[in-house]
Write a protein that holds these residues in place. Sequence first.
Motif, PDB file in Angstrom:
ATOM      1  N   GLU A  84     -15.131 -37.930 -33.405  1.00 10.66           N
ATOM      2  CA  GLU A  84     -14.269 -37.262 -32.420  1.00 10.66           C
ATOM      3  C   GLU A  84     -13.473 -36.136 -33.082  1.00 10.66           C
ATOM      4  OE1 GLU A  84     -11.785 -40.164 -30.482  1.00 10.66           O
ATOM      5  OE2 GLU A  84     -13.518 -41.235 -29.673  1.00 10.66           O
ATOM      6  N   ALA A  87     -15.733 -33.167 -33.618  1.00 15.57           N
ATOM      7  CA  ALA A  87     -16.006 -32.486 -32.352  1.00 15.57           C
ATOM      8  C   ALA A  87     -14.783 -31.680 -31.911  1.00 15.57           C
ATOM      9  CB  ALA A  87     -16.392 -33.504 -31.293  1.00 15.57           C
ATOM     10  N   GLN A  91     -14.549 -27.630 -31.527  1.00 16.71           N
ATOM     11  CA  GLN A  91     -14.167 -27.010 -30.265  1.00 16.71           C
ATOM     12  C   GLN A  91     -12.963 -26.069 -30.480  1.00 16.71           C
ATOM     13  OE1 GLN A  91     -12.921 -29.754 -27.279  1.00 16.71           O
ATOM     14  NE2 GLN A  91     -12.938 -28.216 -25.650  1.00 16.71           N
TER      15      GLN A  91
END
Length: 184
Positions: A84, A87, A91
């Motif tokens: 997570e 990611a 982003q």
Amino acid sequence: MNIPKIRIETTDALIGITTTKPVQTIVQPKAELDLQQPKAKMTIETTPSELFIDAYEARESMGYQNARSRIAEMAWQGRQDVLEGIARRAQEGQQLMRIEDGGNPIAEQAKLRDWQPYTSLNIKFIPQPGSLKIHYEPAKVDIRIEPQKVINNTKINKPVHEYIPGKVNIGMVYYPSVRIDWLV
């Protein structure tokens, strides 16, 4: 006139009969009773009952885990958090790369990091229903009985029979006689 007279005297015969009664005795001796009943042979075999209680899931639902499962759970959670994080950073990096598209990505990212979601308070039943596994095997009893035959050594005694036959003696007590007299 004198007539001659005949006088006839007769004596009847007398037969004498003497009897001796027969004697009969019958004695039945009692039987000699000898009965033996051996005890039956009995064997009892039992297998004890077994109770299996698997509390692994119940302990786990209450937070009591063994080291192996705790390590495996933490490793999985750490891997998820790392993925997570990767990611999120990818982003955020994409947003910062496109800063020229407008907006204020630094302020937006700061707002997202500052926000903490509310945690819900729920009732949790511990241990979880159905997490305790119980298995019971009842005891087994095997009873074998082998009856023994009766030992009969009874002796039957024959009756004792004695018989003395009776006797009959026949004899003449008086012989018959005829006496003839002439009376003149």
